[in-house]
Design a protein around this motif. Structure first.
Motif, mmCIF file in Angstrom:
data_model
loop_
_atom_site.group_PDB
_atom_site.id
_atom_site.type_symbol
_atom_site.label_atom_id
_atom_site.label_comp_id
_atom_site.label_asym_id
_atom_site.label_seq_id
_atom_site.Cartn_x
_atom_site.Cartn_y
_atom_site.Cartn_z
ATOM 1 N N ASP A 23 -20.594 -12.182 -37.976
ATOM 2 C CA ASP A 23 -21.147 -11.120 -38.837
ATOM 3 C C ASP A 23 -22.146 -10.261 -38.053
ATOM 4 N N HIS A 24 -22.963 -10.914 -37.239
ATOM 5 C CA HIS A 24 -23.973 -10.175 -36.459
ATOM 6 C C HIS A 24 -23.300 -9.280 -35.412
ATOM 7 N N LEU A 25 -22.286 -9.841 -34.745
ATOM 8 C CA LEU A 25 -21.587 -9.047 -33.722
ATOM 9 C C LEU A 25 -20.933 -7.831 -34.379
ATOM 10 N N HIS A 26 -20.289 -8.056 -35.515
ATOM 11 C CA HIS A 26 -19.633 -6.948 -36.222
ATOM 12 C C HIS A 26 -20.665 -5.905 -36.651
ATOM 13 N N ALA A 27 -21.808 -6.370 -37.148
ATOM 14 C CA ALA A 27 -22.854 -5.428 -37.589
ATOM 15 C C ALA A 27 -23.317 -4.565 -36.414
ATOM 16 N N PRO A 32 -23.794 3.231 -35.580
ATOM 17 C CA PRO A 32 -23.332 4.511 -35.012
ATOM 18 C C PRO A 32 -23.615 4.604 -33.513
ATOM 19 N N GLU A 33 -24.740 4.070 -33.076
ATOM 20 C CA GLU A 33 -25.116 4.179 -31.658
ATOM 21 C C GLU A 33 -24.131 3.422 -30.762
ATOM 22 N N VAL A 34 -23.807 2.187 -31.159
ATOM 23 C CA VAL A 34 -22.908 1.371 -30.327
ATOM 24 C C VAL A 34 -21.473 1.897 -30.422
ATOM 25 N N ARG A 35 -21.066 2.292 -31.643
ATOM 26 C CA ARG A 35 -19.708 2.854 -31.783
ATOM 27 C C ARG A 35 -19.534 4.070 -30.877
ATOM 28 N N ALA A 36 -20.541 4.923 -30.862
ATOM 29 C CA ALA A 36 -20.432 6.134 -30.041
ATOM 30 C C ALA A 36 -20.370 5.769 -28.560
ATOM 31 N N ALA A 42 -14.461 4.526 -36.317
ATOM 32 C CA ALA A 42 -15.408 4.449 -37.438
ATOM 33 C C ALA A 42 -15.121 3.231 -38.306
ATOM 34 N N GLU A 43 -13.842 2.848 -38.399
ATOM 35 C CA GLU A 43 -13.483 1.736 -39.290
ATOM 36 C C GLU A 43 -13.359 0.410 -38.522
ATOM 37 N N ASP A 102 -28.024 -4.756 -29.963
ATOM 38 C CA ASP A 102 -28.343 -4.176 -31.261
ATOM 39 C C ASP A 102 -29.333 -3.031 -31.031
ATOM 40 N N PRO A 103 -29.060 -1.834 -31.560
ATOM 41 C CA PRO A 103 -30.004 -0.730 -31.349
ATOM 42 C C PRO A 103 -31.441 -1.085 -31.751
#
Ligand code: COA
Length: 176
Positions: A23-27, A32-36, A42-43, A102-103
């Motif tokens: 759950d933590h890794l997925h979070a 947005p920062e890590v996805r970018a 986005a999904e 994690d940001p």
């Protein structure tokens, strides 16, 4: 076949991933920062995070190297991952050092601290002559970590697994 060892640094515990990290890794991977930074969709799903965790953990069994889950020593909080990586493609330069936090834990020096330990592991335990880090030109925070660890830009390369954009290959030699 190596097992992922648990290592400690001044402020961090680097340990094997556990199922309850999911759950933590997925979070973290859906911020947005890590996805970018990692060009994640986005999904990005829980299944994607699970596959990432399986692949990070499985490298220890298949190649005697891999990444660690990073915990803060004081709080036990899961703050990200860092360590060593390898892919089977011919264009992969060698053993890579990588990091993702994690940001909420950016700006504390944790990536540099974990990266330093991973570099030592790569040279001392894996007897590598050089280590690499593959970083997109826009990822200035990651470049700054590489620079703090002593890596220098080596060559630009379009990698088969990420053909849309060239990565900069950063290199740190044992003698450096
Ligand atoms: C790349 C990434 C891990 C860098 O995180 P970061 O927090 O900037 O890097 P560090 O943990 O080394 O922290 C360095 C910062 O902490 C500060 N700092 C505070 N205390 C410190 C300490 N004790 N030691 C070192 N630095 C410290 C540094 O001054 C620096 O601050 P600055 O950003 O204002 O220059 C993070 O941006 C991330 O997870 N990005 C998304 C995933 C990603 O892109 N991964 C890499 C793919 S190539």
């Amino acid at each position: 076949m190596a097992e992922c060892p648990t290592l400690t640094t001044e402020r961090l515990v680097l340990r094997p991933f556990r199922v309850d990290d999911l759950d933590h890794l997925h979070a973290i991977m859906t911020t947005p920062e890590v996805r970018a930074s990692l060009h994640l969709p986005a999904e990005f799903s829980m299944d994607g995070a699970w596959r990432a965790m399986l692949s990070l953990s499985g490298l220890w069994a298949l190649r005697d190297l891999g990444q660690w889950a990073i915990e803060e020593r004081g709080s036990g909080r899961f703050v990200g991952r860092a360590g060593l990586h390898w892919r089977p493609e011919d264009d992969w330069p060698g053993v890579e050092v990588g990091w993702m936090l994690d940001p909420a834990a950016w700006g504390l020096g944790y990536a540099t601290e974990a990266g330093q330990r991973a570099v030592r592991y790569g040279f001392d335990q894996l007897a590598q002559d050089a280590l690499y880090s593959l970083i997109l030109p826009e990822n200035t925070r990651s470049q700054a970590v590489a620079e703090r660890l002593g890596f220098t830009p080596y060559e630009e390369r379009v990698l088969a697994h990420f053909p849309s954009q060239a990565h900069m290959v950063w290199r740190l030699g044992r003698a450096d």
